[in-house]
Design an enzyme around this catalytic site. Structure first.
Site, PDB file in Angstrom:
ATOM      1  N   ASP A  42       4.058  41.844 -15.848  1.00 60.37           N
ATOM      2  CA  ASP A  42       3.519  43.143 -16.595  1.00 60.37           C
ATOM      3  C   ASP A  42       1.806  42.587 -17.025  1.00 60.37           C
ATOM      4  O   ASP A  42       1.774  41.821 -18.050  1.00 60.37           O
ATOM      5  CB  ASP A  42       3.991  43.514 -17.679  1.00 60.37           C
ATOM      6  CG  ASP A  42       3.587  44.679 -18.272  1.00 60.37           C
ATOM      7  OD1 ASP A  42       3.625  45.812 -18.052  1.00 60.37           O
ATOM      8  OD2 ASP A  42       2.754  44.331 -19.696  1.00 60.37           O
ATOM      9  N   TYR A  47      -5.860  41.975 -20.850  1.00 58.18           N
ATOM     10  CA  TYR A  47      -5.329  40.723 -21.107  1.00 58.18           C
ATOM     11  C   TYR A  47      -6.339  39.538 -20.841  1.00 58.18           C
ATOM     12  O   TYR A  47      -6.135  38.450 -21.367  1.00 58.18           O
ATOM     13  CB  TYR A  47      -3.789  40.543 -20.637  1.00 58.18           C
ATOM     14  CG  TYR A  47      -2.824  41.703 -20.942  1.00 58.18           C
ATOM     15  CD1 TYR A  47      -3.164  42.465 -22.151  1.00 58.18           C
ATOM     16  CD2 TYR A  47      -1.616  41.865 -20.487  1.00 58.18           C
ATOM     17  CE1 TYR A  47      -2.117  43.441 -22.687  1.00 58.18           C
ATOM     18  CE2 TYR A  47      -0.726  42.667 -20.775  1.00 58.18           C
ATOM     19  CZ  TYR A  47      -1.017  43.508 -21.701  1.00 58.18           C
ATOM     20  OH  TYR A  47      -0.270  44.576 -22.243  1.00 58.18           O
ATOM     21  N   LYS A  76      -2.687  47.878 -16.206  1.00 57.18           N
ATOM     22  CA  LYS A  76      -3.030  48.833 -16.858  1.00 57.18           C
ATOM     23  C   LYS A  76      -4.596  49.172 -16.898  1.00 57.18           C
ATOM     24  O   LYS A  76      -5.353  48.417 -17.182  1.00 57.18           O
ATOM     25  CB  LYS A  76      -2.575  48.761 -18.476  1.00 57.18           C
ATOM     26  CG  LYS A  76      -1.101  48.361 -18.453  1.00 57.18           C
ATOM     27  CD  LYS A  76      -0.729  47.988 -19.743  1.00 57.18           C
ATOM     28  CE  LYS A  76       0.777  47.479 -19.966  1.00 57.18           C
ATOM     29  NZ  LYS A  76       0.837  46.011 -19.742  1.00 57.18           N
ATOM     30  N   HIS A 109      -3.408  52.435 -20.288  1.00 57.43           N
ATOM     31  CA  HIS A 109      -2.926  51.716 -21.404  1.00 57.43           C
ATOM     32  C   HIS A 109      -2.850  52.313 -22.691  1.00 57.43           C
ATOM     33  O   HIS A 109      -1.845  52.254 -23.202  1.00 57.43           O
ATOM     34  CB  HIS A 109      -4.127  50.656 -21.330  1.00 57.43           C
ATOM     35  CG  HIS A 109      -3.522  49.552 -21.954  1.00 57.43           C
ATOM     36  ND1 HIS A 109      -4.051  48.185 -21.728  1.00 57.43           N
ATOM     37  CD2 HIS A 109      -2.492  49.152 -22.831  1.00 57.43           C
ATOM     38  CE1 HIS A 109      -3.289  47.186 -22.309  1.00 57.43           C
ATOM     39  NE2 HIS A 109      -2.477  47.679 -23.057  1.00 57.43           N
ATOM     40  N   PHE A 215      10.755  41.898 -29.567  1.00 63.51           N
ATOM     41  CA  PHE A 215      11.215  41.171 -30.917  1.00 63.51           C
ATOM     42  C   PHE A 215      10.569  41.702 -31.917  1.00 63.51           C
ATOM     43  O   PHE A 215      10.588  40.988 -33.083  1.00 63.51           O
ATOM     44  CB  PHE A 215      10.803  39.748 -30.468  1.00 63.51           C
ATOM     45  CG  PHE A 215      11.681  39.112 -29.112  1.00 63.51           C
ATOM     46  CD1 PHE A 215      12.685  39.667 -28.884  1.00 63.51           C
ATOM     47  CD2 PHE A 215      10.798  38.307 -28.221  1.00 63.51           C
ATOM     48  CE1 PHE A 215      13.316  39.467 -27.524  1.00 63.51           C
ATOM     49  CE2 PHE A 215      11.288  38.060 -27.252  1.00 63.51           C
ATOM     50  CZ  PHE A 215      12.754  38.393 -26.739  1.00 63.51           C
ATOM     51  N   GLY A 216      10.051  42.912 -32.053  1.00 58.07           N
ATOM     52  CA  GLY A 216       9.295  43.421 -33.174  1.00 58.07           C
ATOM     53  C   GLY A 216       8.150  42.714 -33.724  1.00 58.07           C
ATOM     54  O   GLY A 216       7.176  42.493 -32.931  1.00 58.07           O
TER      55      GLY A 216
HETATM   56  P1  NAD Z   1       7.448  39.805 -27.308  1.00 59.64           P
HETATM   57  O1  NAD Z   1       8.176  40.933 -27.974  1.00 59.64           O
HETATM   58  O2  NAD Z   1       7.945  39.640 -25.828  1.00 59.64           O
HETATM   59  O3  NAD Z   1       7.480  38.554 -28.008  1.00 59.64           O
HETATM   60  C1  NAD Z   1       6.710  37.639 -27.421  1.00 59.64           C
HETATM   61  C2  NAD Z   1       6.931  36.271 -28.574  1.00 59.64           C
HETATM   62  O4  NAD Z   1       8.421  36.022 -28.529  1.00 59.64           O
HETATM   63  C3  NAD Z   1       6.202  35.112 -28.148  1.00 59.64           C
HETATM   64  O5  NAD Z   1       5.637  34.489 -29.274  1.00 59.64           O
HETATM   65  C4  NAD Z   1       7.205  34.515 -27.320  1.00 59.64           C
HETATM   66  O6  NAD Z   1       7.088  32.975 -27.534  1.00 59.64           O
HETATM   67  C5  NAD Z   1       8.414  34.824 -28.409  1.00 59.64           C
HETATM   68  N1  NAD Z   1       9.765  34.658 -27.157  1.00 59.64           N
HETATM   69  C6  NAD Z   1      10.018  35.069 -26.087  1.00 59.64           C
HETATM   70  N2  NAD Z   1      11.148  34.887 -25.664  1.00 59.64           N
HETATM   71  C7  NAD Z   1      11.800  34.299 -26.815  1.00 59.64           C
HETATM   72  C8  NAD Z   1      13.178  33.729 -26.927  1.00 59.64           C
HETATM   73  N3  NAD Z   1      14.144  33.822 -26.018  1.00 59.64           N
HETATM   74  N4  NAD Z   1      13.279  33.242 -28.142  1.00 59.64           N
HETATM   75  C9  NAD Z   1      12.672  33.067 -29.225  1.00 59.64           C
HETATM   76  N5  NAD Z   1      11.220  33.504 -29.021  1.00 59.64           N
HETATM   77  C10 NAD Z   1      10.988  33.873 -27.904  1.00 59.64           C
HETATM   78  O7  NAD Z   1       6.050  40.532 -27.355  1.00 59.64           O
HETATM   79  P2  NAD Z   1       4.960  41.249 -26.802  1.00 59.64           P
HETATM   80  O8  NAD Z   1       4.382  40.132 -26.054  1.00 59.64           O
HETATM   81  O9  NAD Z   1       4.147  41.965 -27.780  1.00 59.64           O
HETATM   82  O10 NAD Z   1       5.340  42.147 -25.608  1.00 59.64           O
HETATM   83  C11 NAD Z   1       5.774  41.608 -24.216  1.00 59.64           C
HETATM   84  C12 NAD Z   1       4.962  42.283 -23.150  1.00 59.64           C
HETATM   85  O11 NAD Z   1       4.809  43.590 -23.361  1.00 59.64           O
HETATM   86  C13 NAD Z   1       3.420  41.759 -23.460  1.00 59.64           C
HETATM   87  O12 NAD Z   1       3.306  40.492 -22.690  1.00 59.64           O
HETATM   88  C14 NAD Z   1       2.815  42.564 -22.621  1.00 59.64           C
HETATM   89  O13 NAD Z   1       2.914  42.536 -21.167  1.00 59.64           O
HETATM   90  C15 NAD Z   1       3.717  44.051 -22.934  1.00 59.64           C
HETATM   91  N6  NAD Z   1       2.862  44.890 -24.058  1.00 59.64           N
HETATM   92  C16 NAD Z   1       2.199  46.165 -23.601  1.00 59.64           C
HETATM   93  C17 NAD Z   1       1.681  46.723 -24.618  1.00 59.64           C
HETATM   94  C18 NAD Z   1       1.092  48.141 -24.186  1.00 59.64           C
HETATM   95  O14 NAD Z   1      -0.041  48.575 -25.216  1.00 59.64           O
HETATM   96  N7  NAD Z   1       1.411  48.646 -23.204  1.00 59.64           N
HETATM   97  C19 NAD Z   1       1.279  46.146 -26.063  1.00 59.64           C
HETATM   98  C20 NAD Z   1       1.888  44.914 -26.355  1.00 59.64           C
HETATM   99  C21 NAD Z   1       2.841  44.125 -25.180  1.00 59.64           C
END
Ligand code: NAD
Length: 317
Positions: A42, A47, A76, A109, A215-216
């Protein structure tokens, strides 16, 4: 496991998010993720790491780890390119950076049209609208941008098109004029922001849902988002910990499975190999109805990624 999209294409249920993937390690991380078994990546113009992610993809294909056909690459359209005359320009830049001939999924986006900024002036422009830190907008209705996205499908540059961070009424309106309905809605979705009615209605329209920030608060703490800093961490929440212990799984796996079990795709980002494996293997157990009822009680309508906080942009009020 995958979701059959209304465009006829299949989208993996678990993918790898590329937001905040550091440029200097992004190519290796993507290469390793492909080696681990990830096929969905994604991405987004915003980014700022599409060149490096493209390097990782190319390296993996050149090494025979996968093929372009096996991969599902999402990107996006950033807010600065909503004018129909800029949409293909933006896509061409993405394809060139990713070193791809086509995208599997191209999302708008945000439902926000910022003033155009040329690539030479700043790329990716982020919130920059050509005037320091001041926001400026363009009068481009979303349907005009959407019709330009549809043309990209007709040209074969994009397999499926979709939207992100849209609310129900924007989607309802978009569907009134769309020739091609959105295949996917990507939204912030975690136990503190469950949006049950939005998801139920969107899925009833044949639109697949992808959850981000599963993961909030975790992802937003490093951005010094005050709401995220103040919120109780989901990995430390008694309910999530108890459910994880009952199943012999991690809290991360419970949070991801909570979505995938309802046919909602997830795209967690992890730079650590063991976590990337853990995240990919979430579909090997099932939460019980009681688990889901317990998680339902955690909803607070708490949104961390809100354009209201950028410049009082009223997408979610
Ligand atoms: P996420 O909820 O995936 O959390 C990422 C965090 O969780 C990182 O700090 C990572 O080290 C940690 N993590 C990941 N796996 C883990 C595990 N198994 N145990 C413990 N910690 C763990 O957050 P995100 O990056 O906000 O969202 C995921 C993806 O969603 C982004 O990379 C992006 O591609 C997409 N995204 C899209 C938008 C949008 O506006 N469309 C906005 C935010 C994110």
């Amino acid at each position: 496991m995958s979701i059959k999209l209304n465009s006829g294409h299949e989208m993996p249920l678990v993918g790898f998010g590329c937001w905040k993937l550091e440029n200097k390690i992004a190519a290796d991380q993507v290469y390793d993720a492909i080696k681990t078994g990830y096929r969905l990546f994604d991405e987004a113009q915003d980014y700022g790491n599409e060149k490096e992610v493209g390097d990782g993809i190319k390296h993996a294909i050149d090494d025979g780890l996968t093929s372009r056909e096996e991969l599902f690459i999402t990107s996006k359209l950033w807010n600065s390119y909503h004018d129909p005359k800029n949409v293909e320009l933006a896509l061409d830049r993405i394809l060139s950076d990713l070193k791809l001939e086509y995208l599997d999924l191209f999302l708008i986006h945000f439902p926000i049209a910022q003033k155009f900024v040329s690539f030479d002036e700043k790329y990716p422009p982020g919130f920059y609208c050509g005037d320091g830190g001041n926001f400026h907008f363009e009068n481009i209705p979303l349907l005009d941008t959407w019709h330009a996205m549809e043309k990209l499908v007709e040209k074969g540059k994009v397999k499926s098109i979709g939207i992100s961070n849209f609310n129900g009424s924007l989607i309802y309106d978009l569907l009134r004029g769309a020739k091609i309905p959105p295949a996917v809605l990507q939204i912030e979705h975690h136990p503190y922001l469950q949006q049950e009615r939005l998801i139920e209605w969107v899925q009833s329209q044949g639109i697949a849902v992808t959850a981000y920030s599963s993961f909030g608060p975790l992802s937003f703490v490093e951005l010094e988002n005050k709401k995220a800093i103040d919120a109780p961490k989901l990995f430390e929440h008694d309910t999530i910990k108890r459910i994880a212990a009952n199943h012999g799984k991690t809290c991360a796996q419970v949070l991801l499975r909570w979505s995938t079990q309802r046919n909602i795709a997830v795209i967690p980002k992890s730079s650590k190999q063991e976590r990337a494996i853990e995240n990919l293997e979430v579909n090997k157990f099932n939460l019980t109805d009681d688990d889901i009822k317990e998680i339902k009680k955690l909803d607070k309508g708490l949104r961390f990624n809100d354009p209201w906080d950028w410049n009082h942009i009223p997408v979610f009020i």
